[in-house]
Scaffold this active site. Structure first.
Site, PDB file in Angstrom:
ATOM      1  N   TRP A 127       8.751  11.578   8.653  1.00 39.44           N
ATOM      2  CA  TRP A 127       8.456  12.767   9.452  1.00 39.44           C
ATOM      3  C   TRP A 127       8.261  12.448  10.925  1.00 39.44           C
ATOM      4  CZ3 TRP A 127       4.035  11.251  11.631  1.00 39.44           C
ATOM      5  CH2 TRP A 127       3.274  10.314  10.927  1.00 39.44           C
ATOM      6  N   LYS A 151      17.405  13.646   2.433  1.00 37.39           N
ATOM      7  CA  LYS A 151      16.105  14.144   1.957  1.00 37.39           C
ATOM      8  C   LYS A 151      15.066  13.852   3.030  1.00 37.39           C
ATOM      9  CE  LYS A 151      12.679  12.737  -0.151  1.00 37.39           C
ATOM     10  NZ  LYS A 151      11.768  13.480   0.750  1.00 37.39           N
ATOM     11  N   PRO A 152      14.765  14.865   3.841  1.00 30.03           N
ATOM     12  CA  PRO A 152      13.756  14.640   4.871  1.00 30.03           C
ATOM     13  C   PRO A 152      12.356  14.624   4.262  1.00 30.03           C
ATOM     14  CG  PRO A 152      14.797  16.821   5.117  1.00 30.03           C
ATOM     15  CD  PRO A 152      15.274  16.232   3.818  1.00 30.03           C
ATOM     16  N   GLY A 196      11.080   4.352   6.300  1.00 30.89           N
ATOM     17  CA  GLY A 196       9.762   4.783   5.852  1.00 30.89           C
ATOM     18  C   GLY A 196       8.855   3.589   5.644  1.00 30.89           C
ATOM     19  N   GLU A 218      14.738   0.407   6.718  1.00 31.67           N
ATOM     20  CA  GLU A 218      14.046   0.381   8.015  1.00 31.67           C
ATOM     21  C   GLU A 218      12.588   0.687   7.731  1.00 31.67           C
ATOM     22  OE1 GLU A 218      15.360  -0.422  10.867  1.00 31.67           O
ATOM     23  OE2 GLU A 218      17.461  -0.447  10.293  1.00 31.67           O
ATOM     24  N   LEU A 219      11.755  -0.352   7.731  1.00 34.53           N
ATOM     25  CA  LEU A 219      10.382  -0.193   7.261  1.00 34.53           C
ATOM     26  C   LEU A 219       9.381  -0.284   8.416  1.00 34.53           C
ATOM     27  CD1 LEU A 219      10.851  -2.302   4.008  1.00 34.53           C
ATOM     28  CD2 LEU A 219      11.194   0.130   4.339  1.00 34.53           C
ATOM     29  N   CYS A 253       7.131   3.575  14.374  1.00 38.56           N
ATOM     30  CA  CYS A 253       7.300   2.271  13.721  1.00 38.56           C
ATOM     31  C   CYS A 253       7.210   1.133  14.717  1.00 38.56           C
ATOM     32  CB  CYS A 253       8.637   2.231  12.992  1.00 38.56           C
ATOM     33  SG  CYS A 253      10.058   2.543  14.069  1.00 38.56           S
ATOM     34  N   GLU A 347      -0.465  -2.180   9.488  1.00 40.73           N
ATOM     35  CA  GLU A 347       0.108  -1.146  10.361  1.00 40.73           C
ATOM     36  C   GLU A 347      -0.839   0.054  10.370  1.00 40.73           C
ATOM     37  OE1 GLU A 347       3.565   1.077   8.970  1.00 40.73           O
ATOM     38  OE2 GLU A 347       4.364   1.041  10.991  1.00 40.73           O
TER      39      GLU A 347
HETATM   40  P1  NAD Z   1       7.188   7.267   3.499  1.00 39.66           P
HETATM   41  O1  NAD Z   1       7.656   5.938   3.083  1.00 39.66           O
HETATM   42  O2  NAD Z   1       5.977   7.816   2.833  1.00 39.66           O
HETATM   43  O3  NAD Z   1       8.323   8.394   3.281  1.00 39.66           O
HETATM   44  C1  NAD Z   1       9.617   8.267   3.835  1.00 39.66           C
HETATM   45  C2  NAD Z   1      10.600   9.123   3.030  1.00 39.66           C
HETATM   46  O4  NAD Z   1      10.743   8.589   1.708  1.00 39.66           O
HETATM   47  C3  NAD Z   1      10.143  10.566   2.833  1.00 39.66           C
HETATM   48  O5  NAD Z   1      11.272  11.396   2.824  1.00 39.66           O
HETATM   49  C4  NAD Z   1       9.479  10.536   1.475  1.00 39.66           C
HETATM   50  O6  NAD Z   1       9.415  11.809   0.860  1.00 39.66           O
HETATM   51  C5  NAD Z   1      10.382   9.575   0.734  1.00 39.66           C
HETATM   52  N1  NAD Z   1       9.734   8.844  -0.363  1.00 39.66           N
HETATM   53  C6  NAD Z   1       8.442   8.446  -0.431  1.00 39.66           C
HETATM   54  N2  NAD Z   1       8.237   7.753  -1.567  1.00 39.66           N
HETATM   55  C7  NAD Z   1       9.437   7.697  -2.203  1.00 39.66           C
HETATM   56  C8  NAD Z   1       9.868   7.105  -3.427  1.00 39.66           C
HETATM   57  N3  NAD Z   1       9.043   6.429  -4.233  1.00 39.66           N
HETATM   58  N4  NAD Z   1      11.157   7.261  -3.775  1.00 39.66           N
HETATM   59  C9  NAD Z   1      12.034   7.939  -2.987  1.00 39.66           C
HETATM   60  N5  NAD Z   1      11.670   8.527  -1.833  1.00 39.66           N
HETATM   61  C10 NAD Z   1      10.383   8.399  -1.446  1.00 39.66           C
HETATM   62  O7  NAD Z   1       6.988   7.163   5.058  1.00 39.66           O
HETATM   63  P2  NAD Z   1       6.361   8.169   6.073  1.00 39.66           P
HETATM   64  O8  NAD Z   1       4.871   8.245   5.860  1.00 39.66           O
HETATM   65  O9  NAD Z   1       7.109   9.450   6.052  1.00 39.66           O
HETATM   66  O10 NAD Z   1       6.671   7.391   7.456  1.00 39.66           O
HETATM   67  C11 NAD Z   1       5.856   6.384   7.951  1.00 39.66           C
HETATM   68  C12 NAD Z   1       6.435   5.006   7.752  1.00 39.66           C
HETATM   69  O11 NAD Z   1       7.787   4.943   8.203  1.00 39.66           O
HETATM   70  C13 NAD Z   1       5.705   3.966   8.576  1.00 39.66           C
HETATM   71  O12 NAD Z   1       5.448   2.815   7.808  1.00 39.66           O
HETATM   72  C14 NAD Z   1       6.681   3.654   9.701  1.00 39.66           C
HETATM   73  O13 NAD Z   1       6.505   2.400  10.308  1.00 39.66           O
HETATM   74  C15 NAD Z   1       7.976   3.781   9.013  1.00 39.66           C
HETATM   75  N6  NAD Z   1       9.064   3.979   9.976  1.00 39.66           N
HETATM   76  C16 NAD Z   1       9.971   2.975  10.172  1.00 39.66           C
HETATM   77  C17 NAD Z   1      10.991   3.127  11.123  1.00 39.66           C
HETATM   78  C18 NAD Z   1      12.022   2.052  11.379  1.00 39.66           C
HETATM   79  O14 NAD Z   1      13.016   2.331  12.050  1.00 39.66           O
HETATM   80  N7  NAD Z   1      11.841   0.850  10.892  1.00 39.66           N
HETATM   81  C19 NAD Z   1      11.060   4.312  11.853  1.00 39.66           C
HETATM   82  C20 NAD Z   1      10.114   5.309  11.627  1.00 39.66           C
HETATM   83  C21 NAD Z   1       9.122   5.139  10.675  1.00 39.66           C
END
Ligand code: NAD
Length: 480
Positions: A127, A151-152, A196, A218-219, A253, A347
């Site tokens: 998000w 899937k956003p 994520g 991309e974590l 991130c 983080e």
């Molecule tokens: P998140 O991992 O909770 O969710 C990301 C996406 O994955 C969402 O669409 C979510 O609904 C989906 N998702 C969650 N669990 C899932 C599962 N078990 N199976 C399939 N889909 C699933 O992350 P967030 O809270 O939305 O974002 C924050 C994280 O993203 C932070 O750790 C941040 O550092 C990272 N991030 C990384 C980058 C990069 O480029 N490396 C960029 C932005 C954010």
């Protein structure tokens, strides 16, 4: 329906999105891919340029929607959309060179190397920057002839869905982890691109691994910003360093998440940093002019930050308006934490940054590298050569010099992590080539009419001087 409320005014519902069937969306994408991949590259590029034009006429409306659903200041939302469009146009400009076939017809034979799409690509996005993080997957995947299921995050699904609706061959599925898992495990899906957190990343990699579906990951990051002993920062440099940590309320991130400063210059640094924050950090409603930091994304984030922030932390910046309406957290500098405090070691993903004092450059580099994460980092020095030398010692996918976070990005530079911050790259040539596989057609000269022949079980011997190396082919850069 899934409702999304405004994190700055939690009683206000900004909009809602329908719950979609993941299986039906994948099947539609698979069918659409048959025609889309058969189009000429120029036709796909023309369709994508049309989307860029359409979104370009709606930037203000989409920016307001994004600000209301995500809590990001309006100017940041405008910037994100414009940057996503710049990237889409960059992809359209560079695809012809990068996706072109490589053809050889010489003394070794006739060889064609094609860059073929995978098929259906699932894009799972967070998000915090929903539009650019989706575009980094959709644009290169689509131009190469893949079709996509996006899937956003349910925490910011509205504006990105509007953008996705302008793009050809993109299905949008709404929902959380369950919907994401259904997509990742689907047998018709040929690639998964995920941005994520660590925990979701592991579950997605496991589910994709069970299907032998390749992934791009991309974590998260815990980026160090290293101020070398000779650092010499102007007022605007300090302001940039402050925003490197607090843009999007620290929920980026590649935010500067640990500040390493020489002990001998600590007092000078803290005073100048606090003054810069006073000038540049205004907390309030994202739609209020001049606000540079909005709320965090959810009540859970507020609770997490409260648990991480020590009582001794120094509050930063100014605020405007009533902050009792939403998920606001006062930005802070934490000045006396040990390296194993959770705010340092993990983080934080929120508006709190620890200041860590060091005595020698070697010690600073060692402590900066003491993390399982390695997304980005920065080095600040009056001497660019020295900064580049230290940058080479940092374990990070991207090292900024004398800046950090979005001000240091480049469309042409690959972005992605080392260690547990992920694998695969976005942006640049590598970011486009993530979405193609090389396939080959080869007629060895030895077996063509009049050819010299070869023993029935032999390896080929001589190659022409122009033969590309395996690296050339893997990178798709070779033009012979
Ligand atoms: P998140 O991992 O909770 O969710 C990301 C996406 O994955 C969402 O669409 C979510 O609904 C989906 N998702 C969650 N669990 C899932 C599962 N078990 N199976 C399939 N889909 C699933 O992350 P967030 O809270 O939305 O974002 C924050 C994280 O993203 C932070 O750790 C941040 O550092 C990272 N991030 C990384 C980058 C990069 O480029 N490396 C960029 C932005 C954010």
């Amino acid at each position: 329906m899934i409702n999304r409320e405004n994190p700055a005014r939690i009683t206000e519902v900004v909009g809602s999105v329908p719950v979609t069937d993941p299986d039906a969306a994948v099947r539609r994408a698979e069918v659409a891919g048959r025609d889309w991949s058969a189009l000429a590259l120029t036709e796909r590029i023309a369709a994508l340029r049309q989307s860029a034009h359409t979104v370009g006429t709606r930037v203000e409306e989409l920016a307001v929607l994004l600000a209301r659903e995500s809590g990001k200041p309006l100017a940041d939302c405008r910037g994100e959309i414009m940057f996503a469009l710049a990237y889409l146009r960059w992809v359209c400009d560079h695809a012809p060179r990068l996706l072109d076939d490589s053809r050889f017809d010489d003394s070794a034979g006739r060889l064609v190397i094609r860059r073929r799409p995978y098929g259906v690509v699932v894009c799972l996005t967070p998000w915090n920057a929903p539009i650019i993080l989706a575009m980094l997957k959709l644009a290169p995947a689509l131009v190469a002839g893949n079709t996509c299921v996006l899937k956003p995050s349910p925490l910011a699904p509205l504006a990105v869905s509007e953008v996705a609706a302008t793009l050809p061959c993109v299905e949008v599925v709404h929902g959380g982890a369950t919907a994401g898992q259904a997509l990742v495990s689907h047998p018709l899906v040929r690639k998964v691109a995920f941005t994520g957190g660590d925990s979701a990343g592991r579950q997605i990699a496991a589910a994709a691994g069970a299907m032998l579906t390749p992934t791009v990951m991309e974590l998260g990051g815990n980026d160090p910003a290293l101020l070398l002993p000779d650092f010499s920062l102007t007022e605007s440099d300090y302001e940039r360093l402050v925003m490197a940590s607090f843009a999007t309320s620290g929920q980026v991130c590649m935010a500067a998440k640990r500040l390493y400063v020489p002990r001998s210059r600590a007092d000078e640094f803290i005073a100048a940093y606090v003054r810069a924050a006073e000038r540049v950090l205004l907390v309030g409603d994202p739609l209020t002019p001049g606000v540079t930091m909005g709320p965090v994304i959810s009540a859970a984030s507020v609770d997490r930050m409260r648990a991480l922030i020590p009582d001794t932390a120094v509050p930063l910046g100014r605020s405007t308006g009533d902050l009792g309406t939403g998920h606001f957290v006062t930005p802070v500098l934490a000045t006396d934490l040990p390296d194993d405090a959770p705010l340092v070691a993990e983080e934080q993903f929120g508006p709190a940054v620890p200041l860590l004092l060091y005595d020698t450059e070697d010690e600073a580099v060692t402590r900066a590298n003491d993390s399982e994460l390695g997304l980005a980092a920065s080095v600040w020095s009056a001497d660019e050569e020295r900064a580049f030398a230290v940058a080479d010692r940092l374990e990070a996918g991207f090292v900024f010099v004398n800046t950090h976070n979005r001000t240091g990005m480049s469309l042409r530079a690959p972005f992605g992590g080392v260690k547990r911050s992920g694998y695969g790259r976005e942006y640049g040539e590598e970011g486009l080539l993530e979405y193609v596989q090389s396939t080959v057609v080869h007629a060895p000269a030895a077996f063509r009419p009049g050819g010299a022949g070869m023993a029935a079980n032999a390896y080929p011997a001589d190659l022409p001087a122009t033969e590309p190396t395996p690296l050339d082919i893997a990178q798709g850069f070779a033009r012979f």
